[in-house]
Design a protein around this motif. Structure first.
Motif, PDB file in Angstrom:
ATOM      1  N   GLY A 172      33.868  28.916 -23.929  1.00 20.20           N
ATOM      2  CA  GLY A 172      33.870  29.285 -22.508  1.00 20.20           C
ATOM      3  C   GLY A 172      32.586  30.056 -22.222  1.00 20.20           C
ATOM      4  N   TYR A 180      29.051  31.271 -14.272  1.00 22.43           N
ATOM      5  CA  TYR A 180      29.188  32.726 -14.389  1.00 22.43           C
ATOM      6  C   TYR A 180      28.613  33.213 -15.711  1.00 22.43           C
ATOM      7  CZ  TYR A 180      31.405  37.297 -14.598  1.00 22.43           C
ATOM      8  OH  TYR A 180      31.629  38.646 -14.686  1.00 22.43           O
ATOM      9  N   ASP A 226      36.195  37.013 -21.187  1.00 23.54           N
ATOM     10  CA  ASP A 226      36.670  36.690 -19.844  1.00 23.54           C
ATOM     11  C   ASP A 226      37.097  35.226 -19.732  1.00 23.54           C
ATOM     12  OD1 ASP A 226      36.675  39.043 -18.190  1.00 23.54           O
ATOM     13  OD2 ASP A 226      34.495  39.087 -18.336  1.00 23.54           O
ATOM     14  N   ASP A 262      31.934  24.766 -22.992  1.00 23.05           N
ATOM     15  CA  ASP A 262      32.580  25.152 -21.726  1.00 23.05           C
ATOM     16  C   ASP A 262      33.098  23.872 -21.091  1.00 23.05           C
ATOM     17  OD1 ASP A 262      32.240  27.903 -19.817  1.00 23.05           O
ATOM     18  OD2 ASP A 262      32.802  26.064 -18.754  1.00 23.05           O
ATOM     19  N   LEU A 313      42.400  33.019 -18.219  1.00 23.73           N
ATOM     20  CA  LEU A 313      42.334  31.914 -17.257  1.00 23.73           C
ATOM     21  C   LEU A 313      43.140  30.701 -17.722  1.00 23.73           C
ATOM     22  CD1 LEU A 313      38.489  32.007 -16.559  1.00 23.73           C
ATOM     23  CD2 LEU A 313      40.300  32.780 -15.023  1.00 23.73           C
ATOM     24  N   LEU A 314      43.513  30.697 -19.004  1.00 27.79           N
ATOM     25  CA  LEU A 314      44.233  29.540 -19.537  1.00 27.79           C
ATOM     26  C   LEU A 314      45.693  29.564 -19.094  1.00 27.79           C
ATOM     27  CD1 LEU A 314      42.910  29.634 -23.231  1.00 27.79           C
ATOM     28  CD2 LEU A 314      41.915  28.463 -21.263  1.00 27.79           C
ATOM     29  N   LEU A 320      33.377  20.784 -23.297  1.00 26.72           N
ATOM     30  CA  LEU A 320      34.619  20.587 -24.048  1.00 26.72           C
ATOM     31  C   LEU A 320      35.645  21.643 -23.661  1.00 26.72           C
ATOM     32  CD1 LEU A 320      35.754  18.990 -26.565  1.00 26.72           C
ATOM     33  CD2 LEU A 320      34.908  20.872 -27.966  1.00 26.72           C
ATOM     34  N   ASN A 321      36.892  21.222 -23.542  1.00 24.61           N
ATOM     35  CA  ASN A 321      37.988  22.164 -23.349  1.00 24.61           C
ATOM     36  C   ASN A 321      38.199  22.895 -24.674  1.00 24.61           C
ATOM     37  OD1 ASN A 321      40.497  23.436 -23.060  1.00 24.61           O
ATOM     38  ND2 ASN A 321      41.161  21.884 -21.586  1.00 24.61           N
ATOM     39  N   LEU A 322      38.237  24.219 -24.645  1.00 20.36           N
ATOM     40  CA  LEU A 322      38.338  24.955 -25.914  1.00 20.36           C
ATOM     41  C   LEU A 322      39.643  24.640 -26.659  1.00 20.36           C
ATOM     42  CD1 LEU A 322      40.320  27.693 -25.659  1.00 20.36           C
ATOM     43  CD2 LEU A 322      38.420  28.487 -24.293  1.00 20.36           C
TER      44      LEU A 322
HETATM   45  C1  LIG Z   1      34.493  34.195 -16.231  1.00 20.75           C
HETATM   46  S1  LIG Z   1      33.616  32.923 -17.017  1.00 20.75           S
HETATM   47  C2  LIG Z   1      33.037  33.739 -18.474  1.00 20.75           C
HETATM   48  C3  LIG Z   1      31.736  33.163 -19.005  1.00 20.75           C
HETATM   49  C4  LIG Z   1      31.227  33.815 -20.272  1.00 20.75           C
HETATM   50  N1  LIG Z   1      32.224  33.789 -21.308  1.00 20.75           N
HETATM   51  C5  LIG Z   1      30.795  35.252 -20.013  1.00 20.75           C
HETATM   52  O1  LIG Z   1      31.546  36.190 -20.298  1.00 20.75           O
HETATM   53  O2  LIG Z   1      29.696  35.449 -19.504  1.00 20.75           O
HETATM   54  C6  LIG Z   1      34.889  31.879 -17.646  1.00 20.75           C
HETATM   55  C7  LIG Z   1      34.350  30.581 -18.259  1.00 20.75           C
HETATM   56  O3  LIG Z   1      35.385  29.982 -19.040  1.00 20.75           O
HETATM   57  C8  LIG Z   1      35.330  28.585 -18.842  1.00 20.75           C
HETATM   58  N2  LIG Z   1      36.650  28.016 -19.174  1.00 20.75           N
HETATM   59  C9  LIG Z   1      37.835  28.258 -18.581  1.00 20.75           C
HETATM   60  N3  LIG Z   1      38.814  27.550 -19.180  1.00 20.75           N
HETATM   61  C10 LIG Z   1      38.234  26.880 -20.207  1.00 20.75           C
HETATM   62  C11 LIG Z   1      38.713  25.991 -21.202  1.00 20.75           C
HETATM   63  N4  LIG Z   1      40.007  25.653 -21.270  1.00 20.75           N
HETATM   64  N5  LIG Z   1      37.829  25.474 -22.092  1.00 20.75           N
HETATM   65  C12 LIG Z   1      36.525  25.810 -22.040  1.00 20.75           C
HETATM   66  N6  LIG Z   1      36.003  26.637 -21.103  1.00 20.75           N
HETATM   67  C13 LIG Z   1      36.850  27.173 -20.201  1.00 20.75           C
HETATM   68  C14 LIG Z   1      34.961  28.444 -17.384  1.00 20.75           C
HETATM   69  O4  LIG Z   1      34.450  27.161 -17.084  1.00 20.75           O
HETATM   70  C15 LIG Z   1      33.921  29.563 -17.218  1.00 20.75           C
HETATM   71  O5  LIG Z   1      32.625  29.117 -17.459  1.00 20.75           O
END
Ligand SMILES: C[S@@+](CC[C@H](N)C(=O)[O-])C[C@H]1O[C@@H](n2cnc3c(N)ncnc32)[C@H](O)[C@@H]1O
Length: 426
Positions: free
Chosen positions: A71, A27, A139, A94, A143-144, A120-122
């Motif tokens: 992310g 995305y 965004d 990401d 989601l966390l 990597l997990n943030l």
């Molecule tokens: C809706 S997308 C947003 C992408 C980008 N930030 C943007 O606004 O265009 C959410 C992204 O967060 C990443 N993501 C979700 N949880 C994450 C985490 N714990 N660590 C790293 N990335 C994460 C997902 O894999 C995804 O690519």
């Protein structure tokens, strides 16, 4: 006999669910060759210099600063970050390897060869051993499993004078989606592959009686892409927040609120034809948090609560005084100075003696509108920073010889534009 069943989505962790969605559909889906250079309202949110000016009233160039996009998704946000901050060191991470690969391709395509990319997990960012001047996560937080933990993880890798830009979904604006997400869980659409779920949502919504579809704001034209369905109706772990939630979470994470990114849109006064006197009196006693909360109670129109934050304990800057203005120099926001289209269009308005208008911040009320007679007041700024006294002298020569009145008029004009971070004072 043993059966291997797909795991129900409710049994997966937030990271596993995000990974399975964004690995299939990184995305956003923006063509690799597209530049963000002319998307000024988007670049505004990503500009280190703009956020740092808001925090300290100093103009700090981005050269050599270390910026993180956490992310990063398909890298569109990372590209905006790189284009808005020339000379900065860009790091992106990401959970999803497919997303990180796309980000790397995108940045290389646009000539940002020395950026760094991590799968990597943030929540584990400390493993990189890097401290950042600016972190953007768009965004992502909602989601966390626990967004406060995400904020804490960002704080732990933020330099003492660094800034975080992040956002949360608004509980009130997005309530229809939260209701429908629950409904689609009940009819089993969170446990099927994305393409099947997306098609089923279209069929479900298309089969609703017209008045029901209208009441849930269904518009099929907005959902032609599967990704649009997945990121709204079938978004696992999506959550909504209020302004008090945000302030509480920041405090728990050891951070302080700096400002909303689209702050021109959050003026309580703008909601009234005329503000009743008792409200005006009350507003003067409210904290920033209370005023913003009052706004969201009255007009919850923003999908995101989009904010800048800093380490707790930093002292807020005081507003500039008239003396500061009169002894200072003013300049266009460097994002504008670096933008050939802005310079061209402003020069054209100047030559043709017509008003200048542009959409500046992403806010609905972030439109800049300069009347024709005032466009020439700012002409010297196209060459660089200019003493405010020089601008006043010029305005006197161009128009009214009443110096006192003109001084007050120029200062009001400059202050308004500075409030929009369109101009900066040094
Ligand atoms: C809706 S997308 C947003 C992408 C980008 N930030 C943007 O606004 O265009 C959410 C992204 O967060 C990443 N993501 C979700 N949880 C994450 C985490 N714990 N660590 C790293 N990335 C994460 C997902 O894999 C995804 O690519």
């Amino acid at each position: 006999m043993s059966l291997s069943l797909p795991m129900a989505s409710s049994a997966l962790s937030a990271s596993e669910r995000a990974l399975s969605l964004y690995e299939a559909l990184p995305y956003p889906n923006v063509p690799l060759s597209q530049t963000a250079r002319n998307a000024l309202p988007e670049m505004f949110k990503m500009s280190y210099t703009t956020a740092q000016y808001l925090r300290t009233h100093t103009i700090v160039p981005p050269e050599g600063k270390v910026l993180l996009n956490a992310g990063c998704g398909s890298g569109w946000e990372t590209l905006m970050m790189a284009e808005a901050n020339p000379g900065a060191q860009i790091v992106a991470c990401d959970l999803s390897p497919a997303s990180v690969k796309l980000t790397e391709e995108r940045l290389r395509h646009h000539g940002f060869a020395d950026a760094e990319f991590y799968v990597l997990n943030l929540l584990e960012l400390e493993r990189l051993g890097i401290q950042f001047d600016f972190i953007s996560l768009n965004d992502v937080l909602y989601l966390l499993e626990d967004p406060t933990e995400g904020l804490r993880a960002m704080k732990n890798v933020l330099k003492p004078d660094g800034i975080i830009r992040a956002n949360l979904h608004s509980r009130r604006q997005r309530q229809v989606f939260f209701r429908l997400q629950e409904a689609f869980q009940k009819v089993g659409q969170f446990d099927v592959p994305p393409a099947v779920g997306a098609q089923n949502v279209r069929e479900f919504m298309g089969s609703l009686r017209e008045e029901v579809a209208q009441a849930v704001l269904w518009n099929p034209a907005n959902y032609a892409e599967d990704a649009a369905i997945m990121n709204n109706y079938l978004l696992s772990n999506d959550k909504g927040f209020t302004i008090p939630d945000l302030f509480r979470m920041l405090q728990q994470a050891g951070l302080s609120f700096l400002s909303l990114v689209d702050r021109p849109d959050w003026s309580v006064e703008s909601l009234f034809k005329e503000v009743p006197e008792f409200v005006r009196q009350r507003l003067a006693t409210l904290s920033i948090m209370e005023r913003l909360h009052l706004y969201e109670l009255l007009r919850p129109v923003h999908r995101l609560i989009d904010f800048w934050a800093e380490h707790a304990g930093s002292s807020p800057v005081l507003p500039w005084s008239d003396e500061d203005w009169l002894s200072g120099s003013v300049q266009f926001n460097p994002l504008l100075m670096d933008n050939p289209r802005f310079r061209q269009e402003y020069s054209k308005a100047l030559q043709e003696k017509r008003p200048y208008e542009m959409q500046w911040t992403g806010a609905t009320h972030g439109r800049i509108s300069i009347p024709a007679e005032k466009v020439s007041w700012l002409a010297p700024l196209l060459q660089g920073p200019t003493p405010v006294r020089e601008l006043i002298q010029q305005a006197v020569q161009l128009g009214s010889p009443d110096e006192e009145r003109t001084t007050a008029e120029v200062l009001t004009f400059l202050t308004n534009l500075e409030d929009f971070l369109f101009l900066m004072l040094q």
